[in-house]
Write an enzyme that holds these catalytic residues in place. Structure first.
Site, PDB file in Angstrom:
ATOM      1  N   LYS A   1       0.789  -1.267  -0.084  1.00 49.60           N
ATOM      2  CA  LYS A   1       0.036   0.049   0.010  1.00 49.60           C
ATOM      3  C   LYS A   1       0.796   1.188  -0.144  1.00 49.60           C
ATOM      4  O   LYS A   1       1.911   1.192   0.051  1.00 49.60           O
ATOM      5  CB  LYS A   1      -0.886  -0.151   1.288  1.00 49.60           C
ATOM      6  CG  LYS A   1      -1.873  -1.149   0.984  1.00 49.60           C
ATOM      7  CD  LYS A   1      -2.901  -1.120  -0.091  1.00 49.60           C
ATOM      8  CE  LYS A   1      -3.665  -2.467  -0.482  1.00 49.60           C
ATOM      9  NZ  LYS A   1      -4.450  -3.115   0.420  1.00 49.60           N
TER      10      LYS A   1
HETATM   11  C1  LIG Z   1      -5.692  -4.096   0.653  1.00 49.62           C
HETATM   12  C2  LIG Z   1      -6.993  -3.863   0.687  1.00 49.62           C
HETATM   13  C3  LIG Z   1      -7.914  -4.104   1.697  1.00 49.62           C
HETATM   14  C4  LIG Z   1      -7.609  -4.908   2.913  1.00 49.62           C
HETATM   15  O1  LIG Z   1      -6.098  -4.374   3.613  1.00 49.62           O
HETATM   16  P1  LIG Z   1      -5.605  -5.146   4.736  1.00 49.62           P
HETATM   17  O2  LIG Z   1      -4.711  -4.171   5.336  1.00 49.62           O
HETATM   18  O3  LIG Z   1      -4.601  -6.019   4.079  1.00 49.62           O
HETATM   19  O4  LIG Z   1      -6.688  -5.946   5.618  1.00 49.62           O
HETATM   20  C5  LIG Z   1      -9.113  -3.967   1.765  1.00 49.62           C
HETATM   21  N1  LIG Z   1      -9.835  -3.144   0.680  1.00 49.62           N
HETATM   22  C6  LIG Z   1      -8.914  -2.979  -0.495  1.00 49.62           C
HETATM   23  C7  LIG Z   1      -9.545  -2.420  -1.686  1.00 49.62           C
HETATM   24  C8  LIG Z   1      -7.568  -3.132  -0.372  1.00 49.62           C
HETATM   25  O5  LIG Z   1      -6.920  -3.119  -1.823  1.00 49.62           O
END
Ligand SMILES: *Cc1c(COP(=O)(O)O)cnc(C)c1O
Length: 401
Positions: free
Chosen positions: A198
């Site tokens: 992210k």
């Molecule tokens: C990565 C992601 C999540 C989940 O994030 P985590 O921190 O891994 O739980 C949820 N929604 C979207 C759109 C994502 O890309």
């Protein structure tokens, strides 16, 4: 320091050391030192660093409260718990998203009501939300796909007309703004992700932002076993051994090790964003002359795009190869790509449970079939950017119809 063969670990799917992976975290000695400091401090799990990260993050997004947790999935679960979601309720979710956005609704036995997207942005369609509202609707979870903000003010207007909550899945949307408002300062809840790929990362991590003190309290308590006092207070010199369980909570707290990483990443979030924006502009320049692809939607008037993803779309009529074949060609040429997303209604669980077939949400399905996500991360070197551009151009031009 580390003796691991770094490039091998990070590009395990490719054989060449020149392989450009789809994603890489941007981590250097500042993060290493911050983590080592925590490791040597004697306090490695949730404590002062987590609190500092929360305060700094809340300030960065303009929220009154921020609760650090160990994923965005946990963040959304806790937000739904805080509004009292029950098994008879419905929650409106775009079909074009990651598994997490809908599974958290299923945790309660409630129904994720899937809706289609706008083809241009990949974001949830306002008119489709309107059609999906029923007396059972308790919340909407819009997703800012790729870090391009949804029309969140309109969604909040619609939600308040119907008396329903808005919980933003902002996993792609930091730092991100619309009409001079920061994502994180607008809706009932905004949930961020700090997963490894992210825009800022703590390896695994998430944040719940809200302006409501009761909801913030509830999320905090439920993030740590439903215990009414923070554990770290219990174990610090001001704390005592006493605690009280007020509900059967979860184990979602963020460690100080992760928070220390997050604090450093937060400091450079804007710098990393502008590097991604630069990469996107280089891609746009290079690909705008190709008629076999369409560029990502990026009308950035009144918008700060987080550029978590660069979502290219092929024009199938103009190419001899399918989308999947192009991804395979790129992989062979040393470029890691991905697809965001296989819509939820195309997956076995949702088809079995709710009787969907692939054609139920035509915009989502059609865009999914064309989409290729290219590498876009701040640690890409200029030569990496050039190399991706060249290889994409070569493969598209040599397979043009
Ligand atoms: C990565 C992601 C999540 C989940 O994030 P985590 O921190 O891994 O739980 C949820 N929604 C979207 C759109 C994502 O890309």
């Amino acid at each position: 320091m580390s003796t691991f063969p770094k490039s091998k670990l990070l590009s395990s799917s490719a054989d060449s050391p020149d392989f450009i992976p789809f994603a890489l975290p941007d981590i250097n000695s500042d993060e290493e030192e911050a983590v080592i400091e925590v490791l040597r401090s004697g306090w490695i799990t949730t404590g002062h660093k987590a609190k500092e990260f929360e305060n700094k993050f809340a300030e960065a997004v303009g929220a009154k409260f921020a609760v650090a947790v160990n994923s965005a999935t946990a963040a959304m679960h806790l937000a739904l718990e805080a509004i009292g979601l029950a098994d008879d309720d419905e929650v409106i979710v775009p079909t074009y998203t990651f598994a997490a956005t809908a599974e958290v609704v299923r945790y309660f036995g409630a129904r994720p009501v899937l809706v289609d997207i706008d083809s241009d942005t990949f974001n949830i369609s306002l008119s489709e939300i309107e059609k999906a509202v029923t007396p059972k609707t308790k919340a909407i979870i819009p997703v800012h796909i790729a870090g391009y903000p949804v029309k969140i003010e309109e969604i909040n207007d619609l939600a308040s007309r119907h008396g329903i909550h808005v919980i933003e899945d902002a996993a792609h949307a930091f730092p991100c703004e619309i009409n001079n408002k920061k994502i994180g300062s607008i809706s009932d809840f905004t949930c961020f992700s700090f997963y490894a790929n992210k825009t800022i990362t703590t390896a695994e991590g998430g944040m719940i932002c809200t302006d409501n003190p009761e909801w913030a309290d509830r999320c905090r308590i439920m993030s740590l076993h439903g215990i009414s006092k923070d554990a770290w207070k219990r174990f610090s010199s001001q704390g005592s051994w006493k605690y009280n369980i007020i509900a059967p909570g979860f184990k979602y707290n963020l460690t100080d090790i992760a928070a220390a990483l997050g604090i450093v990443q937060l400091d450079k979030a804007e710098q990393m964003r502008s590097r991604r924006e630069y990469i996107a502009s280089e891609y746009n320049k290079a690909f705008s002359s190709l008629d076999s692809v369409t560029l990502p939607y990026s009308d950035c008037k009144n918008v700060k795009h987080a550029w978590q993803l660069y979502m290219l779309r092929i024009v199938p009529e103009k190419l001899r190869l399918s989308r999947d074949q192009i991804i395979e060609e790129l992989r062979k040429a040393g470029v890691g790509c991905s697809v965001h997303y296989i819509p939820l209604h195309c997956h076995k669980y949702y088809q079995d449970k709710y009787g969907f077939n692939d054609n139920n949400f035509p915009n989502a399905y059609a865009e999914y079939k064309k989409e290729i996500s290219l590498p876009i991360y701040s640690s890409m070197k200029n030569s990496d950017i050039m190399s991706v551009i060249e290889k994409v151009q070569n493969i598209l031009l040599s397979n043009a119809l």
